[in-house]
Design a protein around this motif. Sequence first.
Motif, short mmCIF file in Angstrom:
data_model
loop_
_atom_site.label_atom_id
_atom_site.label_comp_id
_atom_site.label_asym_id
_atom_site.label_seq_id
_atom_site.Cartn_x
_atom_site.Cartn_y
_atom_site.Cartn_z
N GLU A 101 54.66 24.57 -12.12
CA GLU A 101 54.25 23.72 -10.99
C GLU A 101 52.92 24.28 -10.47
O GLU A 101 52.87 24.96 -9.44
N GLU A 141 50.03 23.02 -9.27
CA GLU A 141 49.46 22.58 -7.99
C GLU A 141 50.23 23.20 -6.83
O GLU A 141 49.64 23.57 -5.81
N ARG A 142 51.54 23.30 -6.98
CA ARG A 142 52.34 23.94 -5.93
C ARG A 142 52.00 25.42 -5.83
O ARG A 142 51.93 25.99 -4.74
N LYS A 151 48.86 25.74 -3.82
CA LYS A 151 49.09 25.48 -2.41
C LYS A 151 49.68 26.71 -1.71
O LYS A 151 49.19 27.15 -0.66
N THR A 194 45.18 30.06 -12.83
CA THR A 194 45.71 28.72 -12.61
C THR A 194 44.58 27.71 -12.39
O THR A 194 44.60 26.60 -12.94
N LEU A 252 43.64 24.39 -14.61
CA LEU A 252 43.48 23.08 -13.97
C LEU A 252 42.05 22.55 -14.05
O LEU A 252 41.75 21.49 -13.51
N LYS A 273 39.49 23.61 -12.51
CA LYS A 273 38.83 23.64 -11.21
C LYS A 273 37.87 24.83 -11.20
O LYS A 273 38.13 25.88 -10.59
#
Length: 432
Positions: free
Chosen positions: A153, A155-156, A159, A181, A185, A187
Amino acid sequence: MSRIQFFKFKPLLKRSIANNLLRTALGMTMALAIPLMAVTSAPLHAQTANAQAPVLRPEMVKLLQASQSAGKESQFEKAFSLAQQAMSMPNITKDEKPYVLRTLAASAIQVKKFGLAVSTLETLIQELPDTTPPDQKLALLESLLSASQQAQELERFVKWARVYLDLGGRNTSVRSVLIQTFSVLKKHEEVIKEVNAKIKFDEGLKVKTPENELRLMAYGHRMLKDDAGYSASLKLLLQTYPSKAYWAEVIPRVARQANFNPRFDLDLYRLLEVTGNLEDVSEYSDMASQALKNGFPAESLRVVELAYSAGIFGKGSDAANQQKLRQQAQQKLAEDEKALPALEKSAKDANTISSLADVYASQQKWELASTTYSKAIEMGGLRREAEVRLHAGIALSKLGKKAEAEKMWDQVQGEPTAMEVAQLWKIWQKAN
């Protein structure tokens, strides 16, 4: 230069980042374990708002204790089933809910139901009272972050990692995994931001930022087509983790810069040589030809003979040209050796003396080259002072006078390419 290539930077991680877990499953369940000794078992009607200790119904305590005991005995499926029964009980009270959520999360982790563990932990953390001690919240967040990794997970994870770091979490692995991460992703801006923050953090601890994190920053800059940022990241990698591969990428990039002065082509080949990156036929041929063109037949012949000794010259369709280059270097060297005494006597001005020093350096007569460079610099009036100081620094470095060499390179000013090459020599010297 002949070598125009990119060192293939890759993210160095797969879609899964489970190999760099913040906690093992055992560690997570231990962090979630809570003693039920301190709670009061009482009927629901006996609970009061003013009770000093949490009040749980006896049947709830029994289920939770049974689940925790089963988990300790590695009866994970049983522990999970009992935790689910506890969660299914009607009218769960405010006092009971944190205990139930913790037990369910721990047992879910044990049976590898990480998605359920994540959602359960999120509920637990979101419902924590404002009076919860920071250390307790941070411990729960670490468990949530690890479960998020296990569940992929991502994105979690991002966050809650932000929340963890904003609360002052001290587990250094969190930012490291956050960087990975973000890279997964794609980013890249966030990767660069986090690595820069990590660099400052590591500087405070007086430790080196891990090589993989610096590589991810370089990769991020490259994906964003930020050439200046990519070059800066490469140099940081070179300074921190010097390697032949990084030199093979950095040196040719200098030749591709818009303001590159081709007078320093030979200097780049010299860097390729000292870093072990002078390898193929064209590089040896180009360096030897450049040296001969610049009036350094001794250096040209030395490079040619190195190529023959390494078995690189003397075969294939270019063998005749290579032999011709060798003969040209030999002939020019013989001519220069005859003319050298006259040049030494006639050298009166700073520019002629610096040229003489270049000849000594090409012959690897470092002591003589160093004293001659010093004389030229002291006289002043040099047309290319930056270039002279660059070469003077190299001679000092070859003599083992590292501090003096670094000081000399720091005085290279006004010529961008000379300044760039001087800084690369500084980096090389520190690693050797």
